[in-house]
Design an enzyme around this catalytic site. Sequence first.
Site, PDB file in Angstrom:
ATOM      1  N   ASP A  38       0.790  -1.156   0.130  1.00 33.14           N
ATOM      2  CA  ASP A  38       0.016  -0.146   0.032  1.00 33.14           C
ATOM      3  C   ASP A  38       0.838   1.058  -0.229  1.00 33.14           C
ATOM      4  OD1 ASP A  38      -1.919  -2.081   0.352  1.00 33.14           O
ATOM      5  OD2 ASP A  38      -1.621  -1.543   2.712  1.00 33.14           O
ATOM      6  N   GLU A 208     -11.146  -0.889  -3.175  1.00 34.37           N
ATOM      7  CA  GLU A 208     -10.300  -0.180  -1.988  1.00 34.37           C
ATOM      8  C   GLU A 208      -9.249   0.525  -2.693  1.00 34.37           C
ATOM      9  OE1 GLU A 208      -9.495  -3.746   0.426  1.00 34.37           O
ATOM     10  OE2 GLU A 208      -7.457  -4.370  -1.196  1.00 34.37           O
TER      11      GLU A 208
HETATM   12  O1  FUB Z   1      -2.496  -4.074   3.582  1.00 32.40           O
HETATM   13  C1  FUB Z   1      -3.641  -4.103   4.284  1.00 32.40           C
HETATM   14  C2  FUB Z   1      -4.776  -4.088   3.207  1.00 32.40           C
HETATM   15  O2  FUB Z   1      -4.332  -4.766   1.847  1.00 32.40           O
HETATM   16  C3  FUB Z   1      -5.050  -2.484   2.554  1.00 32.40           C
HETATM   17  O3  FUB Z   1      -5.969  -1.720   3.446  1.00 32.40           O
HETATM   18  C4  FUB Z   1      -5.768  -2.841   1.338  1.00 32.40           C
HETATM   19  O4  FUB Z   1      -5.751  -1.826   0.432  1.00 32.40           O
HETATM   20  C5  FUB Z   1      -4.957  -3.969   0.732  1.00 32.40           C
HETATM   21  O5  FUB Z   1      -3.878  -3.555   0.128  1.00 32.40           O
END
Ligand code: FUB
Length: 326
Positions: A38, A208
């Site tokens: 991320d 997301e």
């Molecule tokens: O790294 C944790 C979670 O994985 C993130 O919040 C999401 O976007 C995914 O990449």
Amino acid sequence: MKYIISSLLLFAGITSFAQSTKTINQSGNPLFPGWYADPEAAVFNNKYWIYPTYSAKYKEQVFLDAFSSDDLTNWKKHEHILDTAAIKWANKAMWAPAIVEKDKKYYLFFGANDIQSDNEVGGIGVAVSDKPEGPFKDHLGKPLVDKFHNGAQPIDQFVFKDKDGQYYLIYGGWRHCNIAKLNKDFTGFDPFDDGTIFKEITPDKYVEGPYMFIRNGKYYFMWSEGGWTGPDYSVAYAVGDSPFGPFKRVDKILKQDPTMATGAGHHSIIINQKKNKYYIIYHRRPLGDTNGNHRETCIEEMNFDAQGNILPVKITKEGVKAQKVK
Ligand code: FUB
């Protein structure tokens, strides 16, 4: 004895050469060793910065490291710039930082605790420091967003500064994305004209990891699709005339390459206006590795066609050429 030592040194040399794709003028991928996901990229004081999730086991994701570079090639690690020890309401899943500089302070927005319902403590927090390398302290003493609104899990925050200087929080997991108007000191939100705080701007297939930037007056909205623990994680985009859309999905521009890596997603962008260069910074999983948290931070150039469409990004082991900020 001499022979053994030189053989060991030779072996160590070969190993590190084999593991690294870096050359003097090329970043190589991944950008730095370790499981980091991320990645939020930024430029402060003529340096590139990357703020990733520390992608260890779930319960060990209790701090954030940052990385800085003069040239996208050599990266310096800044350890534990934020730690759950400094955030009394956070105890796990410190995720997906977003950073912004305002009035000589650095604000680091983060997710914590991965809440599954409104009955749990956690959500999106804000930390503040005088320096990009921290240490960051809790700005509020409580989460900024601690409930589900419009179905959006309070994670995966991005802070967008519009042309008029207004800052917005764009965020959300569980297939819903909201936008909210941040107040001047980032302690809360100013309502929109209709009295609401959270407006849903979810495009088709959104999961997301939202991101937004302006190019030639248009608002490019990008996000991640698929499941982050699997191979099909990817990035798609839409273009709109305002931060509120409407956003009609155009296409996927980043995805796995079965000859290179899987699960390529959750990105951010560095824009070098002077050199008209766009870089996409994202995470991906090494080929053959199925551990969800085994994610590495990588970089590629991102290009556009004459109509302003984002061209599909080729994921590489070479990364990008060395490039100073100025
Ligand atoms: O790294 C944790 C979670 O994985 C993130 O919040 C999401 O976007 C995914 O990449």
